[in-house]
Every structure is written in C-alpha cells, then in structure tokens.
Design an enzyme around this catalytic site. Structure first.
Site, PDB file in Angstrom:
ATOM      1  CE  LYS A  77      -1.891   2.765   2.883  1.00 53.30           C
ATOM      2  NZ  LYS A  77      -1.823   3.965   2.019  1.00 53.30           N
ATOM      3  CD  GLU A 133      13.294   0.878   9.320  1.00 50.80           C
ATOM      4  OE1 GLU A 133      13.769   1.859   9.904  1.00 50.80           O
ATOM      5  OE2 GLU A 133      13.885  -0.212   9.226  1.00 50.80           O
ATOM      6  CB  CYS A 146      12.799   9.187   8.463  1.00 52.41           C
ATOM      7  SG  CYS A 146      13.693   8.166   7.310  1.00 52.41           S
ATOM      8  CD  GLU A 156       9.740  12.893  11.543  1.00 49.31           C
ATOM      9  OE1 GLU A 156       8.608  12.417  11.728  1.00 49.31           O
ATOM     10  OE2 GLU A 156      10.650  12.265  10.977  1.00 49.31           O
TER      11      GLU A 156
END
Ligand code: NAD
Length: 455
Positions: free
Chosen positions: A158, A233, A267, A357
């Site tokens: 997906k 992750e 990331c 983040e």
C-alpha cells in the site's frame, strides 16, 4: 465496490495540477488482494532458488531500462528534484540486484546435538503487508519488496495516497519480469481503511511499515490482535554533532543538504545541528552562507536541489513550527506549488522545534559545552534513527558513536542509507532493520528440525 471506495486525485506538488485520478480501494478490495496473494504463495515459495534469482534480476534490469520514466513519475508526483529522483530509482534497481544475489547464498545451520542431526531452515512468512510513506515512495517500497520476494513471501503493497504512481508502474514491471500474477499486489487507498485492514487481517503474517511514529504505534497495537510480526521504520529527530576541532568549512558546506534534501521530508534529516560553543559563531556564519546557496525551484530543472513540500496541509504544519525571527530564511518562488524556504533557527533542546519532527526544511542550531553535554543533548529525544559526528579526533568520534542512542550514524559524513548496510532505529524511531543482509531477517521465520539417527 465497497462502501468506503472513492477516488484519489494525485497532485503534482510543484504545480498543484492533478496528474491522475484513481479509484481508491476499500476493505473488500483489500481482502480480495490478500486472497490473491494467499493463492499465489504456495507456488511462489516453491520456485527454485536459481529461478527466483533470475526473476528478481529481471525486475532489477527492467527498473534500469525504465529508469528515466520512473524518475520522472517520482519527480512529478512527489515534487522531487529530478536528479534526486534519478538517484532513488537507481537505488531501487540496486536493491533488487542485491536481494537477487542473496537468494541462493543464505544458509541454515547444523547444530551439534545428541542422538541425531539438528538443522535450521528459514521459512517465508506467507502474505506480507507493506505500508509505505510519500517521501521516498518507490525507494522505501523496494527496501521491503526486495527481501520479501527473495525470502519467498507474497505481497500486498500500500503506497501513500499522495504518491501511488511509481508503485503502480512497478507492479506492471513485476509482471513483465515474469513474476507470477498475485505475488505482488498494489492497492491504492487510505491508511485508515486499506492500511488498517492489512494490519488486522488474519491472513497477513507480517506488516513492514514505514511512516510516522504515531501511526506506527497504532500499527503495533492493531497487529497485537493476531500476533502479527511488525517491523517499524518511524520518525526521527537526528543530531548533527559538530565539535570545534572538526573541519568546520566542510561540515558547514554539507550540513544544509542533511536537512534540506527532499525539502526536509526525510526521516534521517539532521534537523538538530549541535555545535560546540567555542565554534558556534563561526559555524553559524558558514552555515548561513551554505544554506543561502541551496538551489530551490522547478523540480524538472537539472540544477534544482530542493523542491516544494508534498501538500498544502503539510506546508501549514511545517510553518506552525516557526515562530519568532529565524536566524536565516531562504527564498522561494511565488505562485503555484507548496513552497517553503530553507529556514535556520536558534533553539534550545527543550523547544518544540527541537523535540518534534518538523519534516520540512527547518533546522535548529543548538550550542553545547563539551563532549558529555553533546551526548546528553543528542540523546535527549524520544527518537533514535540517524545522526552525524564531525571531529578530527578519532577516539572521540568512536566514543561518541558508541554513546549515541541511534541506529545509523556517520562520522565526518551525513550519509545514512546504503544498499548493503543495515538501516533502522532505536527507541521510538522503530525496530527491525532494512537493507543489507539484515533486511532478510524481517521476512523469514527460523525453523528448527531435529532428525534422529537412532534406531
Ligand atoms: P504516515 O504515518 O502518515 O503514513 C505512512 C503510511 O501509513 C501511509 O501509506 C498511510 O496511508 C498509512 N497509514 C496511515 N494510517 C494508517 C493506519 N491507521 N493503519 C495502517 N496504515 C496507515 O506517514 P507519512 O506522512 O506518509 O510519512 C512521513 C513519516 O514517515 C515521517 O514521520 C517520517 O519520519 C516517517 N519515515 C520514516 C522512515 C524510516 O525509515 N524510519 C522513512 C521515511 C519516512
């Protein structure tokens, strides 16, 4: 068609134009894809190793042959500079080559025991669900597809709703390579519908997930119902630690690209730049100069180094992190597109900009006093994905590397990702490793067989 089904408009973030309109899958379509993958599993796991090597190599070669086409798709769909997109598609091919090469070189053990022979096998898991984000769409998908296929699993992939185009094209190349129907199924749809159904589906054996820590948490919770295997992750807030004895010119020249590459939607972005106090002013000056040279603009221009953000909504989130007067704000073009300038701010590690983040082109400059202070600040975060250490003192580099609670580090470099080396996080950046031979561990189960030689 299921009740949840609707269409997805795929937008070019640099122009705001709709470049495709696709049907979005619902729960029914997800279940059908899992069934196709399940039906394809017995034959796929039985393919002889040498033949699986050939099929995966053919896929790698097809990616190479369609390199420019795939790079253009990725650049238009994600707003990435074309040169960066070319590099990413190059890595996709390399990843498939690497895992093709690994298929017939992975052995089990024989273990000394009394009364017989003990041996281990690595069995495929079955149907695996792969859920990936929009920032490196095909690249991250390949990190999961390569080892999953190599180990003999079948797949439902997906992609993110915002960036499904490269995965859909890859699904065609998979068939062209001769990999049988049903082995790789790509579903375009919402995370809360397709993703969640994959997480909860009793016939999905494992979820390979890359995305935010928040969604990763819900994937882990959802997977508990069926004791599904997960690799996660997740997000990061990595530190770029610059000591006063470093080659400051070089560290400052490359630091912008460790945050502003992919418009900060990375990331591994070194979005906390920690600088030893005695070198702080000099480094800040060099960093501002280097940041002012980052070329922001049209992603199709070969010289462009940074494109727009992925969406209008994401731009609002990024902007919400910047209050007060930044140390430096770059230029962006006016008009259509989700542009946001390279931004440097001075901060303390307690500020929101240093804790959360941002996932945009905003870096926080933070001073530190000495080595112990640098380690303390770098580790004072719930995340632990990546980071860099800049110093000319080798012993210090190794001491600090061992002390940092993070999965992927570089010394006098800002690189994080290679085809052959393990990648993944500590703490709330997730668990499990991708890439390299470590990546195979997440897609097979160890079976132990004892064979009696008595009687
Ligand atoms: P996201 O978590 O919003 O979405 C990731 C994927 O999960 C998408 O395909 C989405 O549709 C799906 N999803 C959403 N809700 C779901 C649910 N309830 N159940 C199952 N799946 C669901 O992340 P994003 O905004 O696409 O990507 C950005 C995030 O990804 C950042 O936090 C970034 O740090 C992280 N990321 C991590 C890595 C890494 O390797 N550690 C790499 C790239 C991106």
């Amino acid at each position: 068609m299921a009740a949840e089904a609707m269409t997805v408009n795929v937008i070019n973030p640099a122009t705001e134009e709709t470049i495709a309109t696709l049907e979005s899958a619902g729960v029914e379509e997800t279940d059908a894809a899992v069934e196709r993958a399940r039906a394809a599993f017995p034959a796929w796991r039985a393919v002889a190793p040498g033949d699986r090597v050939r099929l995966l190599r053919r896929l790698a070669t097809l990616v190479e042959e369609h390199h420019e086409e795939l790079a253009q798709i990725e650049s238009r769909n994600a707003g990435k500079p074309i040169n960066g997109a070319r590099g990413e598609i190059g890595m996709v091919a390399d990843v498939f080559h690497f895992y093709a090469g690994a298929i017939d070189k992975r052995y089990g053990d024989t273990i000394p025991v009394a009364g017989g022979v003990d041996m281990t096998f690595r069995e495929p898991l079955g149907v695996v669900g792969l859920i990936v984000p929009w920032n490196f769409p095909l690249n991250i998908a390949s990190w999961k597809l390569g080892p999953a296929l190599a180990c003999g699993n079948t797949i439902v992939l997906k992609p993110a709703e915002l960036t499904p185009l490269s995965a859909l094209r890859l699904a065609e190349l998979v068939l062209e390579a001769g990999i049988p129907e049903g082995v790789v199924n790509v579903l375009v749809g919402k995370g809360s519908v397709v993703g969640q159904r994959l997480v909860e589906h009793p016939h999905v054996a494992k979820i390979g997930f890359t995305g935010s820590t928040e969604v990763g948490r819900s994937v882990m919770q959802g997977a508990a119902g069926t004791i599904k295997r997960v690799t996660l992750e997740l997000g990061g807030k990595s530190a770029n630690v610059v000591f006063a004895d470093a080659d400051l010119e070089r560290a400052a020249a490359v630091a912008p690209y460790a945050v502003f590459d992919n418009a900060g939607q990375d990331c591994c972005a070194r979005s906390r730049i920690l600088v030893e106090r005695s070198a702080y002013d000099r480094f800040a000056e060099l960093l501002i100069d280097a940041t002012s040279k980052v070329r922001v603009g049209d992603p199709s221009d070969e010289r462009t180094e940074m494109g727009p953000l992925i969406s209008a909504q994401h731009r609002e989130t990024v902007a919400s992190f910047v209050d007060g007067e930044p140390l430096f704000t770059g230029e962006v073009q006016a008009g259509k597109g989700y542009w946001y300038p390279c931004t440097l701010v001075e901060a303390s590690n307690e500020d929101r900009i240093a804790r959360d983040e941002v996932f945009g082109p905003v870096a926080a400059l933070i001073p530190f006093d000495d080595e112990a202070d640098a380690v303390r600040i770098a580790n004072d975060t719930p995340y632990g994905l990546s980071g860099s250490i800049w110093t000319q003192n080798g012993a210090r580099a190794l001491r600090v590397a061992r002390a940092l609670e993070t999965g992927v580090l570089s010394v006098n470099s800002n690189s994080s990702v290679r085809v052959t080396t393990p990648f993944g996080g500590f703490k709330q950046s997730g668990f499990g490793r991708e890439l390299g031979l470590y990546g195979l561990d997440g897609y097979s189960e160890v079976k132990n067989v004892f064979y009696s030689t008595e009687g």
